[in-house]
Design an enzyme around this catalytic site. Structure first.
Site, PDB file in Angstrom:
ATOM      1  CG  ASN A 156      -8.785  -0.098  -1.609  1.00 25.88           C
ATOM      2  OD1 ASN A 156      -9.953   0.253  -1.602  1.00 25.88           O
ATOM      3  ND2 ASN A 156      -7.888   0.404  -0.783  1.00 25.88           N
ATOM      4  NE  ARG A 210       9.917  -3.720   5.200  1.00 28.26           N
ATOM      5  CZ  ARG A 210       8.873  -3.068   5.717  1.00 28.26           C
ATOM      6  NH1 ARG A 210       7.683  -3.635   5.766  1.00 28.26           N
ATOM      7  NH2 ARG A 210       9.034  -1.850   6.212  1.00 28.26           N
ATOM      8  CD  GLU A 237      -2.220   1.525  10.759  1.00 29.19           C
ATOM      9  OE1 GLU A 237      -2.454   2.095   9.674  1.00 29.19           O
ATOM     10  OE2 GLU A 237      -1.207   0.865  10.964  1.00 29.19           O
ATOM     11  CG  ASN A 282       4.462  -0.385   0.158  1.00 28.28           C
ATOM     12  OD1 ASN A 282       4.609  -1.189  -0.766  1.00 28.28           O
ATOM     13  ND2 ASN A 282       5.374   0.496   0.487  1.00 28.28           N
ATOM     14  N   GLY A 283       3.512  -2.421   3.397  1.00 35.19           N
ATOM     15  CA  GLY A 283       4.026  -3.379   4.378  1.00 35.19           C
ATOM     16  C   GLY A 283       2.853  -4.303   4.703  1.00 35.19           C
ATOM     17  CG  ASN A 311       3.013   7.889  11.462  1.00 32.94           C
ATOM     18  OD1 ASN A 311       4.190   7.629  11.754  1.00 32.94           O
ATOM     19  ND2 ASN A 311       2.271   7.104  10.721  1.00 32.94           N
ATOM     20  CG  HIS A 331       1.628  -3.623  10.028  1.00 32.70           C
ATOM     21  ND1 HIS A 331       1.918  -4.587   9.099  1.00 32.70           N
ATOM     22  CD2 HIS A 331       2.034  -2.460   9.506  1.00 32.70           C
ATOM     23  CE1 HIS A 331       2.497  -4.032   8.046  1.00 32.70           C
ATOM     24  NE2 HIS A 331       2.575  -2.733   8.287  1.00 32.70           N
ATOM     25  NE  ARG A 373       2.245   3.466  13.132  1.00 28.46           N
ATOM     26  CZ  ARG A 373       1.429   3.031  12.210  1.00 28.46           C
ATOM     27  NH1 ARG A 373       0.743   3.882  11.499  1.00 28.46           N
ATOM     28  NH2 ARG A 373       1.273   1.758  12.005  1.00 28.46           N
TER      29      ARG A 373
HETATM   30  P1  AMP Z   1      -1.100   0.956   2.409  1.00 26.02           P
HETATM   31  O1  AMP Z   1       0.348   0.673   2.750  1.00 26.02           O
HETATM   32  O2  AMP Z   1      -2.060   0.345   3.381  1.00 26.02           O
HETATM   33  O3  AMP Z   1      -1.376   2.402   2.132  1.00 26.02           O
HETATM   34  O4  AMP Z   1      -1.392   0.192   1.029  1.00 26.02           O
HETATM   35  C1  AMP Z   1      -0.718   0.524  -0.152  1.00 26.02           C
HETATM   36  C2  AMP Z   1      -1.078  -0.516  -1.221  1.00 26.02           C
HETATM   37  O5  AMP Z   1      -2.501  -0.585  -1.342  1.00 26.02           O
HETATM   38  C3  AMP Z   1      -0.521  -0.191  -2.583  1.00 26.02           C
HETATM   39  O6  AMP Z   1       0.070  -1.356  -3.139  1.00 26.02           O
HETATM   40  C4  AMP Z   1      -1.730   0.176  -3.395  1.00 26.02           C
HETATM   41  O7  AMP Z   1      -1.629  -0.255  -4.691  1.00 26.02           O
HETATM   42  C5  AMP Z   1      -2.846  -0.539  -2.712  1.00 26.02           C
HETATM   43  N1  AMP Z   1      -4.062   0.235  -2.903  1.00 26.02           N
HETATM   44  C6  AMP Z   1      -4.412   1.341  -2.271  1.00 26.02           C
HETATM   45  N2  AMP Z   1      -5.578   1.842  -2.754  1.00 26.02           N
HETATM   46  C7  AMP Z   1      -5.951   1.018  -3.732  1.00 26.02           C
HETATM   47  C8  AMP Z   1      -7.047   0.982  -4.631  1.00 26.02           C
HETATM   48  N3  AMP Z   1      -7.992   1.929  -4.588  1.00 26.02           N
HETATM   49  N4  AMP Z   1      -7.094  -0.039  -5.510  1.00 26.02           N
HETATM   50  C9  AMP Z   1      -6.136  -0.995  -5.550  1.00 26.02           C
HETATM   51  N5  AMP Z   1      -5.075  -1.009  -4.700  1.00 26.02           N
HETATM   52  C10 AMP Z   1      -4.974  -0.020  -3.826  1.00 26.02           C
END
Ligand code: AMP
Length: 395
Positions: free
Chosen positions: A331, A237, A382, A207-208, A7, A178, A89
Site C-alpha cells: 500500500n 524495532r 497467511e 509493521n514487522g 492466531n 514471517h 499460528r
Molecule cells: P501490517 O503489519 O502488514 O498490517 O502493516 C501495517 C503497516 O502497513 C502500517 O505501517 C500501515 O501504515 C501500513 N498500511 C496499511 N494499509 C495501508 C494503506 N492503505 N496505505 C498506506 N499504508 C498502509
C-alpha cells in the site's frame, strides 16, 4: 471441509473460518482485550456484530467465538461439529519444528521448551492452543510455524559468528519469522513465473518487516534472526544494531538488559526516528507536509530494504523476481519507489505511474517488459497457508 484458523496473542484471539473446497473465508473476527477488561468479540460473518462480554481467559473467548459462529443470525455454521480441524499460528518453532505438526502431548512439551525463544508471543500462543483444544477436544489441532519456511537456510546464513559450541548448546542461531507469508508469496511467485527454478526476493513490509532470499522455492536467507528484532528497520524495532549499543544504553539510561531490548523492540524503528508514528500512513502524510524526520524515517526504512535486496541478489548470484507484500509493501508507493529507483545494476525497470496508482488487494506487475527482473506486488494471505497446512494434516 471447514477449517478454523486461530492466531492467539496475549490479550487477543483472531479467527478465520475457511470452506476449504473453495478456499473462501466464511467468517472472521477477533476476541479482544481478553483478561484486561472491556473485552469484546468483533465478528464478521453473515452479518457484522460486536459482542461486549467479560472474557477473563482465552477459553472464554473461544467459547464466545464458537457461539457467534453458530449464531442463527450472525453465524455461518449450524454447529461447531462442522469444524473439521483447527490451525494455530505459532511464532517460533526453534530447532524442533521444521514443518507443521499436530498438537500432541509431545509437541506441546516441545513448544513449552521453546518459550524462551519468543517470550513475548509463545505463552499466549500456548494459551490459545490449550483453550481451543479444551473446547474442541475431538478434532485435529495443527501447529503452523512462522519459522518453518526458513528451516532450509544453510549454515552460512543461519549461524552467527559466535563460538560454535554455544550455538550447539544454547541453540543461538538465526530462525527468521514471517515464514508463513514468505511461503505464500513464494508459492504465488512460482505460479506467476510458471517454473520451479527461479530466484526470488520477498519483501514482507508490514509493521514487522523482513526480506527473504528464496531459491527454487526454498529459503536460503532471511533478515530476521534469533528473534524478530534483527534485520530491517521496522515500525517500532531498530533492526540490525551493534550489540555494544545495548551495553552503552544500559549504562547511560540506568536500564537493565530487558529494558534495553524492550526499548529496541517498542520505541525505535521509524517511530523513534520520525517522532511521528510507526504507521506509514502517518509518516507519508507528515513527509508530504515537509516533516524532515518523517522523510528521514522513510528514507532509512527504504535504504535498509535496498541494501538487503543487493545482498540477496549477491547471495543468489542474481534475482528473477522481487515481490512486495504486507501492509506497507502492498500500500505504500513512496516506499516501493525509494527501493526500486536506481536499481539499474540489476536491470530493474518499473512503471512509476502504475506504482503510484495501482489497484489495492490485487496481484500487480510493476516491472516493464524490458526489465531484467520481474517486480510484483502480491497480497499476502497467511491465514490461507495455515488453513492449507491444517487441511493437509486433517486429511
Ligand atoms: P501490517 O503489519 O502488514 O498490517 O502493516 C501495517 C503497516 O502497513 C502500517 O505501517 C500501515 O501504515 C501500513 N498500511 C496499511 N494499509 C495501508 C494503506 N492503505 N496505505 C498506506 N499504508 C498502509
Amino acid at each position: 471441509m471447514k477449517i478454523l484458523v486461530i492466531n492467539a496473542g496475549s490479550s487477543s484471539l483472531k479467527y478465520r473460518l475457511f470452506e476449504m473446497d473453495t478456499e473462501k473465508v466464511l467468517a472472521k473476527g477477533v476476541a479482544d482485550r481478553i483478561g484486561i477488561g472491556n473485552s469484546f468479540v468483533k465478528h464478521s460473518g453473515k452479518k457484522e456484530v460486536i459482542i461486549e462480554k467479560d472474557l477473563p481467559t482465552h477459553e472464554e473467548a473461544i467459547k464466545v467465538v464458537l457461539s457467534v459462529l453458530t449464531d442463527p443470525e450472525a453465524g455461518v455454521i449450524n454447529s461447531a461439529r462442522e469444524i473439521s480441524a483447527v490451525g494455530h499460528r505459532v511464532v517460533a518453532g526453534g530447532e524442533y519444528f521444521t514443518e507443521s505438526a499436530l498438537v500432541t502431548d509431545e509437541t506441546r512439551e516441545k513448544i513449552k521448551d521453546i518459550i524462551e525463544l519468543a517470550p513475548l508471543h509463545m505463552p499466549a500462543c500456548l494459551m490459545g492452543i490449550d483453550a481451543c483444544k479444551k473446547v474442541m477436544p475431538d478434532i485435529p489441532h495443527v501447529l503452523v510455524f512462522d519459522t518453518s519456511f526458513h528451516s532450509t537456510m544453510p549454515d552460512v546464513a543461519k549461524l552467527y559468528g559466535i563460538d560454535y559450541e554455544d550455538y550447539k548448546e544454547l541453540k543461538i542461531r538465526r530462525y527468521g519469522a514471517h515464514g508463513i507469508s514468505h511461503q505464500f508469496i513464494s508459492e504465488e511467485a512460482a505460479k506467476i513465473i510458471g517454473r520451479k527454478h527461479f530466484k526470488l526476493i520477498v519483501c514482507h513490509l508490514g509493521n514487522g518487516a523482513s526480506l527473504s532470499a528464496v531459491e527454487n522455492g526454498k529459503c536460503i536467507d532471511t533478515t530476521m534472526g534469533f528473534t524478530p528484532l534483527e534485520g530491517l528497520i521496522m515500525g517500532t524495532r531498530s533492526g540490525d544494531i551493534d550489540p555494544s549499543v545495548v551495553q552503552y544504553l544500559a549504562h547511560k539510561k540506568g536500564w537493565d538488559v530487558s529494558q534495553v531490548i524492550s526499548y529496541l523492540n517498542k520505541n525505535c524503528g521509524v517511530k523513534g526516528i520520525s517522532g511521528v508514528s510507526s504507521d506509514f500512513r502517518d509518516l507519508t502524510a507528515a513527509a508530504a507536509e515537509g516533516n524532515e524526520r518523517a522523510t528521514l524515517a522513510l528514507d532509512m526504512f527504504s535504504y535498509r530494504v535496498k541494501k538487503y535486496v543487493g545482498a540477496y541478489a549477491a547471495a543468489m548470484d542474481g534475482v528473477d523476481m522481487i515481490a512486495f507484500t504486507a501492509g506497507i509493501g502492498e500500500n505504500t508507493p513512496e516506499v516501493r519507489q525509494r527501493i526500486l529507483d536506481k536499481m539499474d545494476y540489476l536491470g530493474v525497470k518499473y512503471d512509476k505511474a502504475l506504482n503510484e496508482n495501482c489497484p489495492r488487494g490485487e496481484v500487480v506487475r510493476l516491472s516493464t517488459k524490458d526489465s531484467k527482473v520481474l517486480v510484483y506486488i502480491i497480497p499476502t494471505n497467511e491465514e490461507l497457508v495455515i488453513a492449507r497446512e491444517t487441511l493437509r494434516f486433517a486429511k
